[in-house]
Design an enzyme around this catalytic site. Structure first.
Site: not given
Lengths: 267, 402
Positions: A48, A59
């Protein structure tokens, strides 16, 4: 290539797919290609590639730090496509994770075209919900790309069905209510969410992310999910390392441990 | 007027607005949207909010005719005195509305982001007043620059969390608040500080601060026997501007002017003028105008005014710009500070540096307006906040403080 190939292969082997995440251009463009290649060699099934973004709200601190380093190094969206091409050349399927604004600025259709040409399988879009994805739905259809939207424990049944209806390749189940980052314990909400997804669609593979940091947790998540997605723990190997060589070494060790983890349980 | 009916049911103002957010937040935003619609239709909620604005915040704020300033400027200038409200700015309207809504939703905790600390102080105030737990995220750099506001928030019982990621300023505080919210939506309301972000925030904040324009419109009719020729406001995220514009949008004869922070000048790149110098993009949950590079990475904004120092703008302003209903122009630091000084000296009012941008812009458009109208124009300027908080910055700018 669709990412389905990786899920079919793993299913035949009676195990979950291991998805490993790394920001493009971290620590450098070449360094990130080396890191992703090392992950593939150590047993990570799917890479990824995260496009670094200045404001990554889904995140945690590890990925933000790595993204900041990549951006400070001057990485551009076009570099990401070169990285994807290089990693896809190893034979491992490459999925791209991106916040939406970089794609809008590149041009949604142009990016889909160039991503397909680079050998990318599709996009994971953490801040794009199908409700706002009109252009991406069209572009991904036009260029034969997979679409991975996120679902969450808080998604209603109606939203779950709607979102799954727009996914192709696999769906990303966010196991925790929270941002990315390795945790002591994976979430008990994850198996319940996976069951709810399977009740809607039996065919679409389910990847579970957020929180996995070692082989034991990979085994645990791999016992009920089709894909185990690991980001922060892998990236931390590189962030914490005193130099690139020891970072790659730590990355290989953890990748191998995680790969053994997904193979440790029968499915 | 169709503009008054915007946004549509999914939060779009033309191509702007919407929801660009993690799926994990959709349920919370839907809950907020439903709760807000029910509250808006509930006379008891409306009465309670209006009572709080009147008895606690000091609304309606005066529409003050600035005679000495007007004489110097060659226009009839009326100042909407939001600086006289409790906490010294229009922001109290928004925080009281959202805090009351938080109670109604049965939540016990609010979180907020703040740049210079004004919204943080306002949020802490409303939380103390309505007995809610309050956590404020503030860029580490800002906590150092605005230590006094950090102290105020703590006096009011709020917890202030310095944010050390990214540029360590407002946008990073906003990112961190969003991260908190993703993890805590069940018991927490995100008390957003401006008319931006994902649906329903732009609409909800606009409505809570919309009293500015409704009051100013009624006060204009009473004082002037008609409507002003123009309404001027400063635009950062844009809450005070949308608050005063909204009631005037159907009045086609009333020109709406939004003045963005030009910083050192739009051509220098050191600016916060998102509409003038930015381009269409997605930031913090909505499609709008964003200061960004060619790859869509957010650029750092610059302005002498901390409250306008933000690299995007609320989506309704993006729409009012594209539709041509409002005009947006940049005002540089120096031009704003000249207006700041003029207001101090002519009216004995020290404005927030944010509000000085609105005044500076208004002064600039007077000749053109006068020519167009063939007479002295009548302009309502939103004096969105008082300048006590800016004494240090202004004192240094003018060489009064070292």
């Amino acid at each position: 290539m669709s990412i389905s190939v990786a899920f079919e292969k793993a299913r035949a082997e009676g195990r979950a797919v291991l998805v490993g995440c790394m920001p493009a251009g971290f620590p450098t463009v070449d360094g990130s290609i080396a890191a992703m290649t090392a992950m593939v060699e150590a047993g990570v099934d799917v890479i990824e590639v995260e496009i670094p973004y200045s404001d990554p709200v889904m995140d945690g601190p590890v990925i933000q730090k790595a993204s900041d380093i990549a951006l400070a190094g001057g990485v551009r969206t076009a570099d990401t496509l070169r990285i994807i091409e290089a990693v896809a050349a190893t034979g491992a399927p490459v999925v791209t994770m991106t916040y939406w604004n970089p794609i809008e600025q590149y041009g949604v259709d142009a990016f889909a075209r160039d991503l397909a040409a680079a050998g990318g399988t599709g996009l994971i879009t953490p801040d794009l919900i199908p409700d706002e994805a009109h252009d991406w739905l069209a572009a991904s259809d036009a260029h034969g790309l997979d679409r991975t939207f996120l679902v969450s424990p808080s998604s209603t049944d109606a939203r779950l069905a709607m979102t799954l209806g727009h996914c192709r390749g696999f769906v990303y189940a966010t196991a925790l209510m929270g941002v990315t980052g390795a945790r002591e314990q994976t979430s008990s909400a994850a198996p319940a969410l996976v069951s709810r997804i399977r009740a809607v669609t039996a065919d679409l593979p389910v990847g579970v992310g957020l929180g996995v940091r070692d082989g034991a947790q990979a085994a645990e998540v791999g016992s009920f999910a089709d894909g185990v997605i690991v980001g922060s723990a892998l990236i931390r190997c590189m962030v914490d390392a005193p130099d690139e060589a020891s970072g790659l070494s730590a990355l290989r060790t953890l990748s191998a441990e995680l790969a053994a983890g997904v193979r440790a349980v029968e499915r | 007027m169709t503009d008054l009916l915007l946004p549509d049911a999914t939060g779009h103002f033309g191509p702007f607005g919407g929801r660009f957010i993690p799926e994990a937040l959709v349920a919370a935003l839907d809950e907020l949207d439903a709760a807000y619609r029910a509250a808006k239709a509930d006379p008891a909620f409306v009465a309670e909010f209006e009572g709080m604005l009147r008895d606690y915040a000091g609304a309606p704020s005066a529409l003050y005719e600035a005679r000495r300033l007007s004489a110097q400027a060659g226009a009839r200038i009326l100042l909407k005195r939001e600086d006289l409200l409790h906490t010294g700015a229009h922001k109290v309207r928004n925080v009281l509305g959202q805090a009351l809504l938080t109670k109604r939703m049965g939540k016990r905790r609010v979180i907020a982001e703040t740049g210079a600390g004004q919204h943080g102080v306002a949020a802490a105030t409303a939380a103390a007043y309505l007995d809610l737990d309050c956590v404020v995220y503030m860029g580490e750099l800002d906590t150092e620059r605005q230590a006094l506001n950090v102290a105020r928030m703590r006096m009011l019982g709020a917890q202030v969390i310095p944010v050390a990621t990214g540029s360590r300023t407002l946008k990073d505080a906003l990112n961190e608040a969003l991260r908190d919210w993703v993890a805590s939506v069940d018991e927490t309301h995100y008390l957003l500080g401006t008319a931006a972000g994902p649906h329903p925030f732009p609409e909800l904040v606009r409505d809570f601060v919309g009293g500015i324009g409704r009051e100013a419109r009624a006060q204009s009719l009473e004082k002037l026997g008609g409507l002003p020729d123009a309404v001027a406001a400063c635009v950062g995220g844009g809450s005070n501007a949308i608050g005063i514009f909204h009631a005037f949008v159907p009045d086609e004869g009333v020109r709406l002017y939004g003045f963005e922070a030009g910083g050192d000048g739009v051509s220098t790149g050191r600016t916060a003028a998102s509409i003038t110098a930015g381009s269409k993009g997605v930031l913090h949950g909505a499609r709008t105008y964003v200061l960004q590079d060619a790859d869509g990475q957010t650029l750092e904004s610059h302005s002498i005014s901390a409250g306008l120092d933000y690299p995007a703008v609320g989506p309704e302003h993006a729409w009012l710009h594209d539709s041509g209903r409002a005009i947006y122009e940049p005002v540089d630091d120096d031009e704003a500070m000249a207006a700041f000084q003029l207001l101090c000296r002519t009216e004995g009012i020290i404005p927030a540096i944010e509000s000085a941008h609105a005044l500076a812009g208004a002064l600039r458009i007077i000749p053109k307006l006068a020519e167009e109208l063939g007479r002295e124009p009548v302009i309502v300027v939103n004096l969105s906040g008082r300048g006590d908080k800016d004494a240090h910055t202004a004192g240094r700018y003018f060489g009064i403080l070292a």
